[in-house]
Scaffold this motif. Sequence first.
Motif, PDB file in Angstrom:
ATOM      1  N   GLY A  31     -21.529  -1.819  14.125  1.00  0.00           N
ATOM      2  CA  GLY A  31     -20.843  -2.978  13.776  1.00  0.00           C
ATOM      3  C   GLY A  31     -20.760  -2.824  12.048  1.00  0.00           C
ATOM      4  N   ASP A  32     -21.404  -2.053  11.373  1.00  0.00           N
ATOM      5  CA  ASP A  32     -21.066  -1.934  10.070  1.00  0.00           C
ATOM      6  C   ASP A  32     -19.709  -1.399   9.835  1.00  0.00           C
ATOM      7  N   VAL A  33     -19.415  -2.015   8.694  1.00  0.00           N
ATOM      8  CA  VAL A  33     -18.063  -1.502   8.194  1.00  0.00           C
ATOM      9  C   VAL A  33     -18.370   0.010   7.311  1.00  0.00           C
ATOM     10  N   ALA A  34     -17.398   0.713   7.819  1.00  0.00           N
ATOM     11  CA  ALA A  34     -17.559   2.058   7.245  1.00  0.00           C
ATOM     12  C   ALA A  34     -16.517   2.204   6.033  1.00  0.00           C
ATOM     13  N   LEU A  35     -15.272   1.548   6.417  1.00  0.00           N
ATOM     14  CA  LEU A  35     -13.992   1.624   5.582  1.00  0.00           C
ATOM     15  C   LEU A  35     -13.367   0.215   5.563  1.00  0.00           C
ATOM     16  N   ALA A  36     -13.359  -0.298   4.256  1.00  0.00           N
ATOM     17  CA  ALA A  36     -12.768  -1.578   4.012  1.00  0.00           C
ATOM     18  C   ALA A  36     -11.520  -1.267   3.084  1.00  0.00           C
ATOM     19  N   CYS A  37     -10.277  -2.115   3.338  1.00  0.00           N
ATOM     20  CA  CYS A  37      -9.200  -1.740   2.192  1.00  0.00           C
ATOM     21  C   CYS A  37      -8.524  -2.981   2.560  1.00  0.00           C
ATOM     22  N   ALA A  38      -7.625  -3.184   1.316  1.00  0.00           N
ATOM     23  CA  ALA A  38      -6.768  -4.550   1.194  1.00  0.00           C
ATOM     24  C   ALA A  38      -5.641  -4.142   0.327  1.00  0.00           C
ATOM     25  N   VAL A  39      -4.500  -4.640   0.545  1.00  0.00           N
ATOM     26  CA  VAL A  39      -3.127  -4.341   0.089  1.00  0.00           C
ATOM     27  C   VAL A  39      -2.437  -5.720  -0.074  1.00  0.00           C
ATOM     28  N   SER A  40      -1.871  -5.900  -1.497  1.00  0.00           N
ATOM     29  CA  SER A  40      -1.007  -7.070  -1.530  1.00  0.00           C
ATOM     30  C   SER A  40       0.476  -6.617  -2.190  1.00  0.00           C
ATOM     31  N   THR A  41       1.264  -7.393  -1.346  1.00  0.00           N
ATOM     32  CA  THR A  41       2.860  -7.096  -1.497  1.00  0.00           C
ATOM     33  C   THR A  41       3.240  -8.629  -1.682  1.00  0.00           C
ATOM     34  N   ALA A  42       4.637  -8.587  -1.952  1.00  0.00           N
ATOM     35  CA  ALA A  42       5.354  -9.753  -1.665  1.00  0.00           C
ATOM     36  C   ALA A  42       5.815 -10.382  -0.316  1.00  0.00           C
ATOM     37  N   HIS A  43       5.718  -9.140   0.528  1.00  0.00           N
ATOM     38  CA  HIS A  43       6.218  -9.436   1.996  1.00  0.00           C
ATOM     39  C   HIS A  43       5.520  -8.765   2.817  1.00  0.00           C
ATOM     40  N   ARG A  44       5.254  -9.332   4.155  1.00  0.00           N
ATOM     41  CA  ARG A  44       4.345  -8.756   4.997  1.00  0.00           C
ATOM     42  C   ARG A  44       4.648  -7.391   5.686  1.00  0.00           C
ATOM     43  N   ALA A  45       5.899  -6.909   5.726  1.00  0.00           N
ATOM     44  CA  ALA A  45       6.158  -5.650   6.290  1.00  0.00           C
ATOM     45  C   ALA A  45       5.753  -4.503   5.461  1.00  0.00           C
ATOM     46  N   ALA A  46       5.813  -4.633   4.283  1.00  0.00           N
ATOM     47  CA  ALA A  46       5.342  -3.645   3.465  1.00  0.00           C
ATOM     48  C   ALA A  46       4.162  -3.633   3.208  1.00  0.00           C
ATOM     49  N   ALA A  47       3.195  -4.784   3.224  1.00  0.00           N
ATOM     50  CA  ALA A  47       1.794  -4.916   3.229  1.00  0.00           C
ATOM     51  C   ALA A  47       1.187  -4.018   4.395  1.00  0.00           C
ATOM     52  N   PHE A  48       1.878  -4.339   5.636  1.00  0.00           N
ATOM     53  CA  PHE A  48       1.157  -3.667   6.639  1.00  0.00           C
ATOM     54  C   PHE A  48       1.501  -2.191   6.660  1.00  0.00           C
ATOM     55  N   THR A  49       2.745  -1.758   6.330  1.00  0.00           N
ATOM     56  CA  THR A  49       3.039  -0.262   6.101  1.00  0.00           C
ATOM     57  C   THR A  49       2.318   0.537   5.284  1.00  0.00           C
ATOM     58  N   VAL A  50       2.177  -0.341   4.075  1.00  0.00           N
ATOM     59  CA  VAL A  50       1.177   0.412   2.989  1.00  0.00           C
ATOM     60  C   VAL A  50      -0.276   0.310   3.514  1.00  0.00           C
ATOM     61  N   CYS A  51      -0.916  -0.457   4.086  1.00  0.00           N
ATOM     62  CA  CYS A  51      -2.170  -0.487   4.348  1.00  0.00           C
ATOM     63  C   CYS A  51      -2.471   0.336   5.621  1.00  0.00           C
ATOM     64  N   ALA A  52      -1.703   0.450   6.572  1.00  0.00           N
ATOM     65  CA  ALA A  52      -1.539   1.461   7.427  1.00  0.00           C
ATOM     66  C   ALA A  52      -1.542   3.149   6.875  1.00  0.00           C
ATOM     67  N   ARG A  53      -0.708   3.230   5.936  1.00  0.00           N
ATOM     68  CA  ARG A  53      -0.696   4.496   5.364  1.00  0.00           C
ATOM     69  C   ARG A  53      -2.082   4.879   4.461  1.00  0.00           C
TER      70      ARG A  53
END
Length: 140
Positions: A90-112
């Motif tokens: 249940g512990d978090v081993a990897l945490a990340c967040a990305v901000s962009t102007a639009h959701r498609a870019a944010a999802f893509t960059v976070c996945a990459r």
Amino acid sequence: MNRVVLAEVTVEPLDVAAHERAVADPRAGAVVSFAGVVRDHDHGRSVDALTYEAHPNAAEVLREVAAELAADPDVYAVAVSHRYGPLAIGDVALACAVSTAHRAAAFTVCARLVDRVKERLPIWKHQVFADGTDEWVNCP
């Protein structure tokens, strides 16, 4: 402007909401985050214990990966952390967040970002299973 607002390898518990706050930007219409959570199974076997071992240059590699993703002109900010040491289910081993102007870019960059961290970060997972066996994952 440094768009990598957080990139660390730590033994401390990770807070995904803190990563989201770190990438907040008034221009951002999207913040996408990810939590890699320790699960109680792997390939059909019950996991009792898990420890991550980090190479001494892991933090440097993580900063490099974050900088590569932050160089995308659509990205306003990137925050990423990986934990090492013994972790509980249940512990978090990897945490990340990305901000962009639009959701498609944010999802893509976070996945990459997640994919590149998993590909390049010199952190190895040692799992102990309920039957007493163990294995190392991502260990050269």
